[in-house]
Design a protein around this motif. Structure first.
Motif, short mmCIF file in Angstrom:
data_model
loop_
_atom_site.label_atom_id
_atom_site.label_comp_id
_atom_site.label_asym_id
_atom_site.label_seq_id
_atom_site.Cartn_x
_atom_site.Cartn_y
_atom_site.Cartn_z
N ALA A 278 -10.42 -16.14 10.31
CA ALA A 278 -9.18 -16.49 9.60
C ALA A 278 -8.07 -16.79 10.59
O ALA A 278 -7.30 -17.74 10.42
N VAL A 279 -7.99 -15.98 11.64
CA VAL A 279 -6.96 -16.19 12.67
C VAL A 279 -7.15 -17.56 13.32
O VAL A 279 -6.18 -18.29 13.56
N ALA A 280 -8.41 -17.94 13.57
CA ALA A 280 -8.68 -19.26 14.17
C ALA A 280 -8.25 -20.38 13.23
O ALA A 280 -7.85 -21.47 13.68
N ALA A 281 -8.31 -20.15 11.92
CA ALA A 281 -7.93 -21.18 10.95
C ALA A 281 -6.42 -21.30 10.83
O ALA A 281 -5.89 -22.41 10.70
N TYR A 282 -5.70 -20.19 10.87
CA TYR A 282 -4.23 -20.20 10.71
C TYR A 282 -3.56 -19.33 11.78
O TYR A 282 -2.86 -18.36 11.46
N PRO A 283 -3.73 -19.71 13.06
CA PRO A 283 -3.14 -18.87 14.12
C PRO A 283 -1.62 -18.79 14.02
O PRO A 283 -1.02 -17.79 14.40
N GLU A 284 -1.00 -19.83 13.45
CA GLU A 284 0.47 -19.89 13.45
C GLU A 284 1.12 -18.72 12.71
O GLU A 284 2.22 -18.33 13.04
N PHE A 285 0.43 -18.16 11.73
CA PHE A 285 1.04 -16.98 11.09
C PHE A 285 0.11 -15.77 11.01
O PHE A 285 0.56 -14.68 10.66
N SER A 287 -2.00 -14.87 13.70
CA SER A 287 -2.31 -14.34 15.02
C SER A 287 -1.17 -13.52 15.60
O SER A 287 0.01 -13.78 15.33
N CYS A 288 -1.54 -12.54 16.43
CA CYS A 288 -0.53 -11.78 17.17
C CYS A 288 -0.04 -12.59 18.38
O CYS A 288 1.00 -12.29 18.94
N ILE A 307 -5.47 -9.61 12.52
CA ILE A 307 -4.32 -10.22 11.82
C ILE A 307 -3.02 -9.49 12.19
O ILE A 307 -2.98 -8.26 12.27
N ASN A 308 -1.99 -10.28 12.42
CA ASN A 308 -0.66 -9.73 12.71
C ASN A 308 0.01 -9.33 11.40
O ASN A 308 0.72 -10.11 10.77
N VAL A 309 -0.22 -8.10 11.01
CA VAL A 309 0.26 -7.67 9.69
C VAL A 309 1.78 -7.46 9.66
O VAL A 309 2.34 -7.20 8.60
N CYS A 310 2.44 -7.57 10.82
CA CYS A 310 3.91 -7.47 10.83
C CYS A 310 4.56 -8.78 10.40
O CYS A 310 5.75 -8.83 10.11
N ASN A 311 3.77 -9.85 10.36
CA ASN A 311 4.32 -11.14 9.94
C ASN A 311 4.28 -11.22 8.41
O ASN A 311 3.21 -11.16 7.80
N PRO A 312 5.45 -11.35 7.76
CA PRO A 312 5.46 -11.40 6.28
C PRO A 312 4.54 -12.50 5.73
O PRO A 312 4.00 -12.36 4.63
N LYS A 313 4.37 -13.59 6.51
CA LYS A 313 3.48 -14.66 6.02
C LYS A 313 2.02 -14.21 5.98
O LYS A 313 1.23 -14.69 5.17
N ALA A 314 1.68 -13.30 6.89
CA ALA A 314 0.31 -12.77 6.89
C ALA A 314 0.11 -11.87 5.67
O ALA A 314 -0.96 -11.87 5.04
N PRO A 342 -7.13 -1.04 14.66
CA PRO A 342 -6.12 -0.02 14.95
C PRO A 342 -5.35 0.35 13.68
O PRO A 342 -4.84 -0.52 12.98
N THR A 343 -5.26 1.63 13.42
CA THR A 343 -4.72 2.06 12.12
C THR A 343 -3.21 1.88 12.01
O THR A 343 -2.67 1.87 10.91
N ASP A 344 -2.52 1.70 13.16
CA ASP A 344 -1.06 1.54 13.04
C ASP A 344 -0.69 0.21 12.39
O ASP A 344 0.46 -0.03 12.07
N LYS A 345 -1.67 -0.67 12.19
CA LYS A 345 -1.36 -1.94 11.52
C LYS A 345 -1.52 -1.85 10.01
O LYS A 345 -1.43 -2.84 9.31
N TRP A 346 -1.76 -0.68 9.53
CA TRP A 346 -2.11 -0.54 8.11
C TRP A 346 -0.94 -0.59 7.16
O TRP A 346 -1.10 -0.95 6.00
#
Ligand code: ACM
Length: 525
Positions: A278-285, A287-288, A307-314, A342-346
């Motif tokens: 999924a990251v390879a398909a939409y790295p712009e939002f 990816s970290c 996945i960069n779960v801090c990005n609201p688009k993600a 890593p669990t801190d991304k939860w």
């Protein structure tokens, strides 16, 4: 002509000989079986009576059975009054949801159940009682000119109900893709063993397999990679372009197929780890590190490209994906992975749990989510326990969550089941034998107060090394039958030597069904 008659007679005689010599080979073993003397004999035309039920769904169950039975035997059922029926499907609202009674006398066959699923399971048992496994696969046996009277049922009274409500199997199609016809075969075999949850692992670092209309690159880009094999150790990526995916219509076709067999599909989108495709398909939002190159992974293991779960688009992406999944899969559960990340991304996944009303689904996660700061997920989730499964399941149940037992050892049935040279390349050391799988005792030592939280059992199949469907089948069978019995049969009735005896009838079914299987536990090989 003479040869044909001779073949027909031999076929009928061999069916009878088999019947006389062998005990009942039922898998999973029913809760209670009382055998009597004699047989019920089918004739070319049979009368049946089927009680009325909302949506005609008992009749639908019977009609599908009757079509399959006719294909195998030539015997035709017509439905009419109960008083004239040789086969009677009688509604009994007092029975439990999946329970049934199957009573065979020399004169007639009575099936009772409260729900269509119960009738379906009774008819699965009936098929296993027939002299040939051909009827389980709706295939004419060789010498199929047999007279209808050769089709018989032993006199028996069976009262049956499952031990657990959840009797599952998971297939990872993220790493390798097999296609809908292969998935349907698996669902058929599951249904024959009265399993009722197909957990479809549809996304991985190495491939995204389900069309999401809002994000077309998930399959345009994410379903394809530059290697069929997945690199590990000395095995290097082979450079072949490889991939595939399901359109939403394909998935709906499989949903319908499963529904007719009382199998619910649990789609899994594994986030936020295991998401490199999924990251390879939409790295712009997703990816970290969006400025770096990203590709669908060619290797085995646990990718750090999560996945960069801090990005609201993600987060919005996850919501949108779940919305589309809810529109494809009408069943109560969606699995959101949560393993090996890593669990801190939860924290961001709290948003996923608060979906708009109407499209809400119950959520399942792998047991790693218990380790992190995940209190905000509440008790209303289900934990699929795989690593340290017994302890993790007990932890979940103690916290008030529901849980499903899918212990890596021995329920990951992609792992090697023997050290014989016939065993395909796979993970493990050959210790996940049929016997080891069978002997796992679900819910062992769990206090009675926690037991209602245990929904059931599930075998999982990961496909790092498994490039074709025949190898999936080889590793899956017959171990799936062992898991099915753990899910269905009361623990005190289970014992491996008895199971192994009953199992000897299964190669005939596998051959008629056209599926591969491991041969080493069968005396005939
Ligand atoms: C898992 O085996 N990573 C759930």
């Amino acid at each position: 002509m003479k040869t044909r008659i001779l073949m027909a007679v031999m076929c009928c005689l061999s069916m009878q000989a088999l019947r006389a010599a062998e005990p009942l080979s039922l898998i999973p073993l029913p809760a209670s079986v009382e055998q009597g003397e004699g047989h019920f004999r089918f004739s070319e035309k049979m009368r049946a009576s089927v009680d009325v039920y909302p949506g005609d769904s008992i009749l639908m169950v019977f009609n599908r059975f009757a079509d399959d039975f006719k294909a195998a035997t030539g015997i035709h059922f017509s439905c009419g009054k109960a008083s004239k029926a040789k086969i009677r499907l009688k509604h009994n609202a007092a029975m439990a949801a999946e329970a049934y009674r199957l009573k065979v006398t020399p004169e007639n066959v009575l099936i009772e159940a409260a729900r269509p699923a119960g009738f379906f399971y009774a008819l699965q048992t009936l098929r296993q009682l027939l002299p040939s496994r051909a009827a389980m696969a709706a295939v004419r046996p060789a010498g199929g000119t047999c007279r209808s009277e050769a089709w018989t049922l032993p006199v028996v009274d069976i009262m049956d109900a499952p031990r657990f409500a959840w009797r599952g199997f998971m297939l990872d199609e993220g790493r390798h893709f097999y296609g809908k016809e292969e998935v349907k075969k698996i669902i058929d075999v599951m249904a024959a063993y009265k399993m009722n949850r197909f957990h479809w692992h549809l996304t991985e670092d190495q491939g995204w397999r389900i069309e999401i209309k809002k994000y077309p690159r998930l399959t345009e880009v994410g379903a394809w990679r530059e290697s069929k094999v997945l690199g590990w150790g000395d095995t290097k990526p082979d450079g072949l372009r490889y991939g595939g995916c399901y359109t939403q219509d394909d998935a709906r076709e499989v949903v319908e197929y499963a529904r007719e067999r009382f199998v619910e599909i649990v789609p899994e989108v594994d986030i936020p780890g295991h998401s490199q495709a999924a990251v390879a398909a939409y790295p712009e939002f997703l990816s970290c590190d969006p400025d770096k190159p990203h590709e669908v992974w060619l290797w085995q293991g646990v990718s750090t490209d999560v996945i960069n779960v801090c990005n609201p688009k993600a987060v919005q992406f996850a919501k949108d994906v779940i919305d589309e999944l809810a529109g494809i899969f009408p069943f109560p559960y969606i699995h959101l992975g949560g393993d090996e990340c890593p669990t801190d991304k939860w924290k961001a996944n709290a948003h996923i749990a608060r979906k708009p009303a109407g499209e809400q689904r119950k959520l399942i996660f792998w047991n790693e989510v218990l380790h992190g700061n995940t209190g905000f997920l509440g008790q209303d989730i289900t934990i699929m326990a795989w690593v340290g499964a017994d302890a993790a399941a007990k932890d979940a149940a103690t916290r008030g969550m529901h849980t499903i037992l899918s212990p890596q050892i021995p329920y990951y049935i992609n792992r090697r089941q023997s050290d014989l040279p016939t065993e395909p390349r796979s993970q493990g050391h050959g210790t996940e034998t049929v016997e080891a799988v069978y002997n796992y005792v679900p819910m062992k030592g769990v206090p009675e107060t926690l037991q209602p939280k245990y929904m059931g059992v599930q075998a999982n199949f990961w496909t790092e090394w498994v490039e074709d469907a025949a190898t999936v089948q080889y590793l899956m069978l017959p171990r799936l039958a062992a898991v099915a019995e753990a899910g269905w049969t009361p623990q005190e009735k289970r014992n491996y030597p008895d199971f192994l005896k009953r199992l000897q009838a299964e190669p005939e079914y596998y051959r008629f069904r056209g599926v591969n299987f491991a041969k080493h536990v069968f005396a005939e090989y």
